[in-house]
Design an enzyme around this catalytic site. Structure first.
Site, short mmCIF file in Angstrom:
data_model
loop_
_atom_site.label_atom_id
_atom_site.label_comp_id
_atom_site.label_asym_id
_atom_site.label_seq_id
_atom_site.Cartn_x
_atom_site.Cartn_y
_atom_site.Cartn_z
CD GLU A 192 -2.88 -1.29 2.87
OE1 GLU A 192 -2.86 -0.07 3.03
OE2 GLU A 192 -4.18 -1.99 2.56
CD GLU A 376 -3.77 -5.72 3.93
OE1 GLU A 376 -4.53 -4.67 4.75
OE2 GLU A 376 -2.77 -5.54 4.03
O1 IFM Z 1 -4.18 -3.21 9.17
C1 IFM Z 1 -3.73 -2.58 7.60
C2 IFM Z 1 -3.33 -3.50 6.94
O2 IFM Z 1 -2.48 -2.86 7.68
C3 IFM Z 1 -3.40 -2.47 5.76
N1 IFM Z 1 -3.98 -2.21 4.73
C4 IFM Z 1 -5.36 -1.86 5.54
C5 IFM Z 1 -5.85 -3.11 7.17
C6 IFM Z 1 -6.21 -2.45 7.64
O3 IFM Z 1 -6.83 -0.59 8.14
#
Ligand code: IFM
Length: 471
Positions: A192, A376
């Site tokens: 990210e 994710e």
């Molecule tokens: O916890 C985070 C993760 O580290 C990166 N993506 C989003 C998740 C939830 O906010």
């Protein structure tokens, strides 16, 4: 049992006739029943490891940021987190016991290299042991090199505003891929970069906590350059593994049908998605970004964009929610929160269609898009252990609906190869500390007791059913 598609369909537990009552199991025709569709869970070093002062680990920007009063809810820090550094064996057993086929973790740069770039053997051995154990358990390993824990000594020299940091990242990638080759199935350079650049350098809600849009665009460029410099190194040192990057993506929808609001929604997605994906897949920054942020173009040297545009083996996509936006009356957008919609503990709207819409959109926009993994997806809820059980009903429904949207995208022709739940266990949720719980396993931070939530049990049941069918 015959190993063909009809056997798979017939054996799906709910396909025996009658209404579908299981609160999680995907329908019989879902692509998720394909045995080659990888299903796993994800975590990140600073969020779970703890042990921040052990075995030669150096401070990271998140140690500094979380120790700064007012930056993290309740003054929480990652100093202990889930104590995974000491409990990793138990956590691998947990993963394996759940039947998860893949694990996405990140390595902590400040744990494995000293200030001069020399290896820290104890830190490296931790990841070696962990990855070896995962291999013994037959778990596919996705390793992210940078999930936000930049060594503080590099921040002291300018962090991602300093082009040198990109070269230091390539050295770190070199060390890790020489040390860990053969144990990693897929390397992701960055997690990210939008969050690192925008939250860290534009709005200051993440480390290092700066607030200047020009810093953000320059930091983004150096992050993407770091990715680009690391790629050939990873390819040379570990040719058999896959290489990619992970981007968080956001769906922006217009508050009305007016041209101004539709443009606002477009700009939202340019700022959230195209800012990262255009350089990677088109070799250029979206010019519209600088309509939103005039005079914020980063300094780009000759050859940078070609390097950033190099082919990838996979793209990781992290998806959580949508944002409803309107024109701000000028060249920008403003969020208009929708009333009466379902939200999570983060206040994020539950909008599974966004996942399908974005994936189909990316396929159209980027002709050379590599295979995708959803690296994710998940939600936070205020989960409690009651009589030894955690009934996280909203999460079960959330996951089911997002997996259905994902299946629709796959059926519409998007090449998605796998899905990782965020997260394996509750952990340090950055500026929100420990209050927000994203895990399919509950963590009691006082005792470090892990309790599998109902969602975890159901995912596990599905994976075991799927596995049984493939025999
Ligand atoms: O916890 C985070 C993760 O580290 C990166 N993506 C989003 C998740 C939830 O906010």
């Amino acid at each position: 049992m015959e190993n063909d598609a009809s056997a798979v369909v017939a054996a799906a537990p709910h396909a025996q006739g009658g209404p579908h009552t299981d609160p999680f199991t995907p329908p019989a025709d879902s692509s998720l029943w394909r045995k080659d569709f990888l299903i796993g869970a994800a975590t990140a070093s600073y969020q779970i490891e703890g042990a921040v002062n052990e075995d030669g680990r150096l401070p990271s920007i998140w140690d500094t940021y979380s120790a700064t009063p007012g930056k993290v809810l309740a003054g929480d820090t990652g100093a202990v987190a889930c104590d995974h550094y000491h409990r990793w064996e138990q956590d691998v057993d947990l993963l394996a016991g759940l039947g998860l086929e893949a694990y996405r973790l990140s390595t902590a740069w400040p744990r494995v290299m000293d200030e001069k770039g020399a290896p820290n053997r104890k830190g490296l051995d931790f990841y070696k042991r962990l990855l070896e154990r995962l291999k013994e358990k037959n778990i596919t390993t996705f390793v992210t090199l940078y999930h936000w824990d930049l060594p503080q000594h590099l921040e002291d020299r300018g962090g991602w505003l300093n082009r040198e940091t990109a070269y230091r990242f390539a050295d770190y990638a070199d060390l890790m891929s020489r040390e860990l080759h053969g144990l990693v199935d897929a390397w992701a350079t960055l997690n990210e970069p939008w969050c690192s650049a925008y939250l860290g350098y534009c709005v200051g809600r993440h480390a290092p906590g700066l607030t200047n849009v020009r810093f953000a665009t320059q930091a983004m460029h150096h992050l993407l350059l770091a990715h680009a410099l690391a790629l050939p190194v990873l390819r040379a040192n570990d040719p058999r593994s896959h290489k990619g990057i992970v981007a968080n993506v956001g769906r922006g929808t217009p508050n009305s049908d007016s041209a101004a609001d539709r443009r606002a929604a477009e700009l939202f997605e340019i700022q959230h998605n195209a800012w990262v994906l255009d350089p990677l897949f088109k070799g250029e920054y979206p010019q519209d970004l600088f309509e939103l942020w005039p005079r914020a173009e980063p300094l780009v040297l000759d050859g940078d964009m070609q390097k950033i545009n190099a082919p990838l083996d996979f793209l990781g996509i992290n998806y959580y929610f949508r944002t409803n936006v309107a024109s701000d009356g000028g060249a920008g957008f403003t969020e208009v929160p929708l009333e009466g919609v379902e939200r999570t503990q983060m206040g994020w709207e539950v909008y599974p269609d966004g996942l399908r819409e974005l994936l189909i959109g990316f396929k159209k926009t980027y002709v050379n898009l590599p295979p995708i993994y959803i690296t994710e997806n998940g939600m936070a809820s205020n989960d409690q252990v009651i009589d030894g059980r955690v009934e996280d009903t909203q999460r079960i429904s959330f996951l089911k609906r997002h997996l259905a949207a994902l299946d629709q995208a796959i059926k519409a022709g998007v090449d998605v190869r796998g899905y990782f739940l965020w997260s394996l266990m509750d952990n340090f949720e950055w500026a929100f500390g420990y209050e927000r719980r994203f895990g399919i396993v509950h963590v009691d931070y006082k005792t470090q007791q892990r309790t599998i939530k109902r969602s975890g049990e159901l995912v596990s049941k599905f994976l075991k059913d799927r596995n049984a069918q493939a025999q």
